[in-house]
Scaffold this active site. Structure first.
Site, PDB file in Angstrom:
ATOM      1  CB  CYS A  68      -6.232  -2.217 -15.998  1.00 24.13           C
ATOM      2  SG  CYS A  68      -4.838  -1.103 -15.964  1.00 24.13           S
ATOM      3  CG  ASP A 100      -3.343   1.388  -8.579  1.00 24.24           C
ATOM      4  OD1 ASP A 100      -4.304   0.604  -8.605  1.00 24.24           O
ATOM      5  OD2 ASP A 100      -2.908   1.901  -7.537  1.00 24.24           O
ATOM      6  CB  CYS A 141      -6.688  -1.713 -12.295  1.00 22.32           C
ATOM      7  SG  CYS A 141      -5.300  -0.578 -12.203  1.00 22.32           S
ATOM      8  CG  ASP A 142      -2.120  -2.184  -9.443  1.00 15.81           C
ATOM      9  OD1 ASP A 142      -2.092  -2.690 -10.578  1.00 15.81           O
ATOM     10  OD2 ASP A 142      -1.233  -1.433  -9.011  1.00 15.81           O
ATOM     11  CB  CYS A 224       0.863  -2.542 -15.594  1.00 17.35           C
ATOM     12  SG  CYS A 224       0.192  -0.880 -15.495  1.00 17.35           S
ATOM     13  CD  GLU A 479       0.957   1.688  -6.103  1.00 19.87           C
ATOM     14  OE1 GLU A 479       1.219   2.179  -7.207  1.00 19.87           O
ATOM     15  OE2 GLU A 479       0.514   0.542  -5.947  1.00 19.87           O
ATOM     16  CB  SER A 504       3.763   0.747  -8.187  1.00 18.67           C
ATOM     17  OG  SER A 504       3.549  -0.148  -9.247  1.00 18.67           O
TER      18      SER A 504
HETATM   19 FE1  FES Z   1      -3.867  -0.941 -13.929  1.00 17.67          FE
HETATM   20 FE2  FES Z   1      -1.146  -0.864 -13.770  1.00 17.67          FE
HETATM   21  S1  FES Z   1      -2.560   0.794 -13.857  1.00 17.67           S
HETATM   22  S2  FES Z   1      -2.490  -2.578 -13.644  1.00 17.67           S
END
Ligand code: FES
Length: 593
Positions: A68, A100, A141-142, A224, A479, A504
């Site tokens: 990511c 994540d 990432c998230d 992701c 999560e 998640s």
């Molecule tokens: Fe980075 Fe899912 S682990 S967006």
């Protein structure tokens, strides 16, 4: 200081907009000769540039070791080149971040949500301390995206977000189909329960199959690929006008992502010239658009937490609340066949026009507010006019008249377990209500152990309760992805999960998270016992231990003792002390709720 918009007036002596209003504090005279010496050493080419050129911070959440984020430094270099072409000075810097997917399933996951605050803290600190005139942030990432927007809201200097983009799908020869990172978790559940097999090759062992899936699930850079948290947030933020059109659905490896970096330099100049500051963009209408996109596309419940955090950081009035999400969810049809509940990934949506085409559809139906201002200096509707509509033969976005579900998938529940609210993601596939016997686990690790031992009973309805996993209790509201995906993989279809932690965007099934108040502060989820009958009713918006009376709850409360903090030193101890309730976004810099 961060909120003062124009420290010395927004115009130059000749009446033109003053683009270097912040950096000129250091550079205009000789009040700070040491600072200027340092800036020359760092790359300011000459006196003309020192006195005139605006300074733009380029903040990527870059680090190696996570798809990511691994490419974000390179995107930052493109931005810097483009910034310099526009006669501005670009200063690249990084924030920390964590993956994540890599942090989950162990103690590392506790560190994830608090990095949202670290990202916001870092960008706010560098922007304000270094006197940057503007900020271009490049998250992946998230937690990256809300962290960047919270930083923008804090320093309130002209800002643009460039989403790093999502990953392309992988392919498994064992399963004979496209796969992504979620396939690993679900296959893990099948692996534990000995149902992982290759019908075309009965000799292939479950270890060989899982290894093959792990090797091929993530084929390169990008977040992701489903409508998980990263894509949910990128989509919401584009609909709010804080990133360039197309940013949220353009894959990480697309040449269009590089072109976006170049365009961001021109756009940030427009923002500076027109004083388009983040708080001018972070309006009620913008948050409304974000929620509409989230519901239409089936975004992650983490979006609720992060949008609340962004709104409360921007001090939105009237404040965004959980009830706003329910209101929007009630009216917006769920139309996207996107993972985790559907079949497609963001790369597939990009191929049929991406989020601009989806927004065009919603705009035409009067569901989005096209009048909001964006970082291009134009309205959202004006930006979208340049994009084609969805082609008639695409199969990812359903017509509004024939949705997957006539309303959104987010359900805000309240009841004797969650008086301050809880958030469920319910697509309707699982039904609208579930009643089962409570099986209580203090901490996800205890549930993991039960799953690994195959100890969750089959054949009766079970509501698994995972508690002491909230913002303070986790700490860090980890999560419960591993547990929820493993439940799916193990085909434990008669099991629901409720938690004061998060789950998640990759999770699906009958799952309720963000239960407030959390167990660690004495929320009633701490009082639930094995064997209680729990009903989750999305139609009635309730979450109750139905056979536990108020009197029983009072008696149990008398026996409850606050647990000792899990962590007493270091960053998580600081976080646990500062963090607020999930129902207001789990912020660490507001104490007035
Ligand atoms: Fe980075 Fe899912 S682990 S967006």
């Amino acid at each position: 200081i961060a909120r003062v918009e124009t420290p010395q007036g927004s115009k130059n002596a000749d009446g033109s907009p003053m683009l270097n209003r912040w950096s000129s504090i250091l550079t205009k005279d000789h009040d700070f000769p040491g600072a200027q010496a340092m800036l020359y050493a760092a790359g300011v080419p000459d006196k003309r540039a020192m006195k005139n050129d605006p300074q733009v911070g380029i903040a990527s959440v870059w680090w190696e070791g996570n798809p990511c984020n691994m490419h974000l430094h390179d995107l930052g270099k493109e931005v810097k080149k483009a910034v310099e072409k526009e006669a501005m000075i670009g200063w690249q810097f990084n924030t920390v971040g964590v993956s994540d997917a890599i942090t989950m399933g162990n103690e590392g996951m506790r560190f994830s949500l608090q990095t949202r605050e670290l990202i916001a803290d870092s960008i706010e600190s560098v922007t304000c301390a270094q006197h940057h005139d503007a900020c271009i942030a490049i998250p992946g990432c998230d937690k990256n995206m809300p962290g960047c927007i919270m930083a923008f809201a804090r320093h309130n200097r002209p800002s643009i977000m460039i989403y790093g983009g999502s990953i392309m799908p992988g392919h498994s020869t064992s399963l004979g189909k496209p796969i992504n990172v979620t396939s690993c978790f679900e296959s893990h559940g099948a692996y534990i329960y000995d149902t992982l097999s290759n019908p075309n090759n009965p000799d292939q062992t479950k270890d060989q199959i899982l290894t093959e899936i792990e090797e091929h699930a993530c084929p390169g850079p990008g977040a992701c690929g489903g409508m998980f948290t990263a894509n949910t947030m990128a989509t919401a933020i584009e609909a709010m006008g804080l990133s360039l059109p197309g940013s949220s659905s353009t894959p990480a490896t697309s040449p269009a992502k590089m072109r976006e970096c170049a365009r961001a330099a021109q756009a940030i100049k427009v923002c500076m010239a027109q004083a388009i500051t983040p708080r001018r963009l972070l309006t009620r209408a913008a948050f409304e658009n974000a929620m509409v996109m989230m519901m239409a596309l089936g975004g992650s419940t983490n979006g609720v937490l992060h949008l609340l955090a962004m709104a409360n950081t921007a001090e939105l009035q009237p404040p965004l609340t959980l009830d706003d999400f329910q209101r929007v969810s009630n009216k917006i049809p769920f139309i996207a066949d996107l993972a985790p509940s559907g079949r497609h990934l963001m790369a597939d949506l990009h191929a049929v026009g991406g989020n601009p085409a989806v927004m065009k559809l919603l705009l035409a139906a009067g569901l989005l507010d096209g009048s909001i201002l964006t970082v291009t200096g134009k309205s959202l509707a004006d930006n979208l006019a340049a994009f084609p509509p969805l082609p008639p033969d695409q199969a990812i976005i359903r017509p509004l008249a024939n949705p997957i579900k006539p309303s959104g998938h987010i359900e805000v529940l309240r009841g004797n377990i969650a008086p301050a609210g809880a958030v469920a993601k319910i697509t309707g596939k699982e039904g609208m209500a579930f009643t089962g016997r409570a099986l209580v686990f203090d901490k996800e690790a205890a549930l993991d152990a039960a799953l690994n031992a195959g100890a969750i009973p089959r054949g009766e309805n079970i509501v698994i309760v995972v508690r002491y996993e909230g913002p303070k209790g986790g700490p860090g509201m980890p999560e419960q992805l591993k547990a929820s995906a493993a439940l799916m993989g193990a085909k434990l279809t008669n099991v629901a999960l409720i938690t004061d932690g998060r789950y998640s965007g990759a999770s699906h099934g009958f799952i309720v998270g963000h239960v407030c108040p959390e167990a660690a502060v004495g929320g009633p989820i701490a009082l639930v016992r094995d064997g209680d009958t729990i009903t989750i009713d999305a139609a009635a918006h309730t979450l109750d231990a139905v056979n536990v009376s108020e009197e029983d709850m009072r008696a149990r409360r008398k026996e409850w003792k606050a647990p000792r903090p899990v962590v007493t030193r270091g960053v998580l101890a600081k976080y646990a002390r500062l963090v607020g309730d999930a129902s207001t976004g789990a912020l660490t810099d507001r104490f007035d709720f």
